[in-house]
Design a protein around this motif. Structure first.
Motif, short mmCIF file in Angstrom:
data_model
loop_
_atom_site.label_atom_id
_atom_site.label_comp_id
_atom_site.label_asym_id
_atom_site.label_seq_id
_atom_site.Cartn_x
_atom_site.Cartn_y
_atom_site.Cartn_z
N THR A 74 0.83 -1.21 0.00
CA THR A 74 0.00 0.00 0.00
C THR A 74 0.87 1.26 0.00
OG1 THR A 74 -1.77 -1.17 1.16
CG2 THR A 74 -1.81 1.24 1.25
N THR A 75 1.94 1.24 0.77
CA THR A 75 2.86 2.38 0.77
C THR A 75 3.46 2.58 -0.61
OG1 THR A 75 3.40 2.02 3.10
CG2 THR A 75 4.98 3.27 1.80
N THR A 76 3.78 1.49 -1.29
CA THR A 76 4.34 1.60 -2.63
C THR A 76 3.35 2.25 -3.59
OG1 THR A 76 5.79 -0.32 -2.31
CG2 THR A 76 5.21 0.26 -4.58
N VAL A 77 2.06 1.90 -3.47
CA VAL A 77 1.04 2.52 -4.33
C VAL A 77 1.05 4.04 -4.13
CG1 VAL A 77 -1.43 2.72 -4.77
CG2 VAL A 77 -0.42 0.47 -4.41
N GLY A 78 1.08 4.47 -2.86
CA GLY A 78 1.11 5.90 -2.59
C GLY A 78 2.36 6.56 -3.14
N LYS A 79 3.49 5.89 -3.05
CA LYS A 79 4.75 6.48 -3.54
C LYS A 79 4.80 6.53 -5.07
CE LYS A 79 7.56 5.32 0.51
NZ LYS A 79 8.76 4.62 1.02
N ILE A 80 4.22 5.52 -5.73
CA ILE A 80 4.15 5.57 -7.19
C ILE A 80 3.29 6.76 -7.63
CG2 ILE A 80 3.32 4.39 -9.26
CD1 ILE A 80 4.01 1.74 -7.90
N ALA A 81 2.19 6.99 -6.90
CA ALA A 81 1.34 8.14 -7.21
C ALA A 81 2.14 9.44 -7.12
CB ALA A 81 0.14 8.19 -6.25
N ARG A 82 3.01 9.54 -6.13
CA ARG A 82 3.82 10.74 -5.98
C ARG A 82 4.78 10.90 -7.17
NH1 ARG A 82 3.88 13.03 -0.83
NH2 ARG A 82 5.91 13.96 -1.25
N ILE A 83 5.36 9.80 -7.63
CA ILE A 83 6.26 9.87 -8.79
C ILE A 83 5.50 10.40 -10.01
CG2 ILE A 83 7.58 8.50 -10.45
CD1 ILE A 83 8.40 6.67 -8.18
N LEU A 84 4.27 9.90 -10.22
CA LEU A 84 3.50 10.33 -11.38
C LEU A 84 3.05 11.77 -11.25
CD1 LEU A 84 1.35 7.11 -11.97
CD2 LEU A 84 3.47 7.79 -13.08
N VAL A 85 2.67 12.19 -10.03
CA VAL A 85 2.28 13.59 -9.83
C VAL A 85 3.47 14.51 -10.09
CG1 VAL A 85 1.60 15.26 -8.06
CG2 VAL A 85 0.38 13.09 -8.25
N ALA A 86 4.67 14.08 -9.69
CA ALA A 86 5.87 14.88 -9.95
C ALA A 86 6.11 15.05 -11.44
CB ALA A 86 7.09 14.23 -9.29
N GLY A 91 -7.26 3.28 -6.46
CA GLY A 91 -8.35 2.38 -6.09
C GLY A 91 -7.95 1.56 -4.88
N ALA A 92 -8.67 1.73 -3.76
CA ALA A 92 -8.34 1.03 -2.51
C ALA A 92 -9.08 -0.31 -2.48
CB ALA A 92 -8.71 1.89 -1.31
N ALA A 93 -8.59 -1.28 -3.25
CA ALA A 93 -9.28 -2.57 -3.39
C ALA A 93 -8.81 -3.60 -2.36
CB ALA A 93 -9.10 -3.12 -4.80
N ASP A 94 -7.93 -3.19 -1.44
CA ASP A 94 -7.57 -4.08 -0.32
C ASP A 94 -8.60 -3.85 0.78
OD1 ASP A 94 -6.46 -5.69 1.56
OD2 ASP A 94 -4.50 -4.74 1.60
N LEU A 133 -4.08 4.56 2.36
CA LEU A 133 -4.05 5.01 0.97
C LEU A 133 -4.73 6.36 0.82
CD1 LEU A 133 -2.92 3.94 -1.69
CD2 LEU A 133 -5.18 3.01 -2.20
N ALA A 134 -5.83 6.57 1.56
CA ALA A 134 -6.52 7.86 1.51
C ALA A 134 -5.60 8.98 1.97
CB ALA A 134 -7.78 7.81 2.38
N THR A 135 -4.79 8.72 2.97
CA THR A 135 -3.85 9.73 3.45
C THR A 135 -2.80 10.04 2.39
OG1 THR A 135 -4.14 8.99 5.74
CG2 THR A 135 -2.15 10.26 5.25
N TRP A 136 -2.30 9.03 1.73
CA TRP A 136 -1.33 9.27 0.65
C TRP A 136 -1.96 10.15 -0.44
CZ3 TRP A 136 3.74 8.48 0.53
CH2 TRP A 136 4.31 7.54 1.39
N GLY A 137 -3.21 9.84 -0.79
CA GLY A 137 -3.87 10.62 -1.84
C GLY A 137 -4.07 12.07 -1.45
N GLU A 138 -4.47 12.31 -0.21
CA GLU A 138 -4.71 13.68 0.26
C GLU A 138 -3.46 14.53 0.19
OE1 GLU A 138 -6.21 13.21 4.16
OE2 GLU A 138 -8.19 12.46 3.53
N GLY A 183 -3.13 15.50 -3.49
CA GLY A 183 -4.32 15.90 -4.23
C GLY A 183 -4.82 14.86 -5.21
N VAL A 184 -4.66 13.58 -4.88
CA VAL A 184 -5.10 12.50 -5.76
C VAL A 184 -6.35 11.86 -5.17
CG1 VAL A 184 -4.51 10.18 -6.58
CG2 VAL A 184 -2.82 12.02 -6.70
N GLU A 185 -7.36 11.65 -6.01
CA GLU A 185 -8.62 11.05 -5.54
C GLU A 185 -8.43 9.56 -5.26
OE1 GLU A 185 -13.20 10.17 -7.00
OE2 GLU A 185 -11.97 11.63 -8.08
N VAL A 186 -9.05 9.10 -4.18
CA VAL A 186 -8.99 7.69 -3.82
C VAL A 186 -10.42 7.13 -3.82
CG1 VAL A 186 -8.37 6.01 -2.04
CG2 VAL A 186 -6.93 8.03 -2.41
N VAL A 187 -10.66 6.11 -4.62
CA VAL A 187 -11.97 5.44 -4.67
C VAL A 187 -11.92 4.29 -3.67
CG1 VAL A 187 -13.60 4.16 -6.09
CG2 VAL A 187 -12.34 6.10 -7.06
#
Length: 386
Positions: A201-213, A221-224, A234-239, A242-246
């Motif tokens: 889950t931490t990796t998902v949040g960190k990948i999102a940061r790479i893409l936002v950069a 998608g929080a499917a776990d 995951l919601a905290t990583w998104g906040e 500024g990335v939406e978390v479903v």
């Protein structure tokens, strides 16, 4: 009339007068004075109201509510600006040099001996095996080193030979680009798999940061759904970026959450959707059913462009077993090695690539939000050698 009779008459008259006067006072006392006629007006020219007239009740005065100060609107938290790729690679070299340098220094010390006898080569093999390089890659590397140093002799530097052979072993020809873009206007879909505890889950949040950069728009998608903590994390990583978390309620079907996340990404026209999946590994059949269903449902909206397997670099052979199970369940296209900075077992990079035939694409360097970097074979080997 004689004087006596006149006197009597006067006395009688006076008596009558006194009796009448007393009677008049008594009557006057007993009578109440009547009300005076109301003939005057007030200053506005309106006669005052008759006190005996019925009183008309009007509606009560409106209640005056006290003024309540509006609640202050909380300011939106400032979004973090993730670190760029170039500075991540610099830190990759620094972190790996600190944690993996012992392996490189040990190999160089052995190869720099005046005489490379069988005991020395056995020590080199032991050093590589201890670092989780794996039996087959270790034997291959030792054979190539022995050949080159015997043929080229003193004309070559041991460090140069070792670097070239290690880079070849890690295989720089593999395509390590993340497939995060879709086709036909649809987003790229990255499915992240792995056991709980590996840092998935931490990796998902960190990948999102790479893409936002890189100025890409992202949906997570929080499917776990079987771990509420994973969804909140995951919601905290998104906040933070500024990335939406479903997300869905705890215990929701993971496939339905994945479907909604990708649908949201398609509707909004984002660049990439990253789906975090459950990391349970009770049995291969259950895992296969669940991940297979998630992938099938996702692909009703858009093709899955990347399946990343997250492995803990410190688990050694246990990590290899996990890798084999997941590779049989889903079509893994890339590997993320976490906790590589805290382990002297960097050889797992070589072992897992050989085992699965897919490249290590990302490596975790620490606990920081931006401690995830694209994997570079050359940078990795340079860090090994210090």
């Amino acid at each position: 009339m004689d004087a006596v009779a006149l006197l009597i008459l006067l006395v009688a008259l006076v008596g009558v007068a006194l009796v009448a006067t007393v009677a008049g006072l008594v009557v006057t006392r007993r009578r109440k004075p009547g009300p005076l006629p109301n003939t005057h007006t007030d200053v506005l020219g309106v006669p005052p109201a008759d006190p005996e007239a019925p009183v008309e009740l009007s509606s009560p005065p409106a209640t005056i509510e006290p003024e309540v100060a509006p609640e202050p609107v909380p300011e939106a938290p400032a979004l973090e600006r993730p670190e760029g790729t170039a500075s991540r690679l610099v830190r990759l070299r620094q972190r790996l040099a600190g944690s993996q340098g012992g392996l490189g220094r040990g190999l160089l010390a052995l190869l720099s001996r005046d005489r490379l006898d069988e005991d020395t080569w056995e020590s080199i093999e032991d050093t590589l095996l201890t670092a989780d390089v794996g039996v087959a890659p270790t034997q291959e590397l030792v054979d190539r080193l022995r050949t080159r140093l015997r043929v080229e002799g003193g004309a070559v530097d041991a460090r140069t030979v070792l670097r070239e052979e290690l880079v070849a072993l890690v295989d720089p020809t593999m395509d390590r680009r993340l497939q995060v873009s879709g086709e036909d206007g649809r987003p790229g879909v990255v499915l992240v798999v792995g056991v709980n505890g590996a840092g998935k889950t931490t990796t998902v949040g960190k990948i999102a940061r790479i893409l936002v950069a890189e100025d890409r728009s992202v949906v997570l998608g929080a499917a776990d759904t079987f771990r509420a903590a994973a969804v909140d994390q995951l919601a905290t990583w998104g906040e933070r970026v500024g990335v939406e978390v479903v997300r869905g309620a705890e215990g929701t079907d993971p496939a339905s959450v994945a479907f909604e996340a990708v649908k949201d990404g398609v509707d909004r026209g984002v660049d990439t959707v990253i789906v975090d999946t459950a990391g349970r590994l009770q049995n291969k059949a259950g895992l296969m059913d669940e991940l297979g269903k998630v992938k099938r449902v996702i692909e009703k909206q858009a093709p899955v462009t990347e399946v990343l397997l997250v492995l803990d670099a410190t688990t050694g052979q246990n990590g290899m077993i996990q890798a084999r199970v997941f590779s049989e369940v889903v079509d893994v296209t890339g590997i993320v090695l976490t906790k590589l900075d805290g382990s002297a077992k960097g050889g797992i990079v070589v072992a897992v690539q050989r085992e699965l035939g897919v490249p290590v694409k990302l490596v975790g360097l620490g606990e920081g939000a931006d401690d995830l970097a694209p994997f570079s074979p050359e940078a990795f080997v340079d860090a090994l050698l210090g």
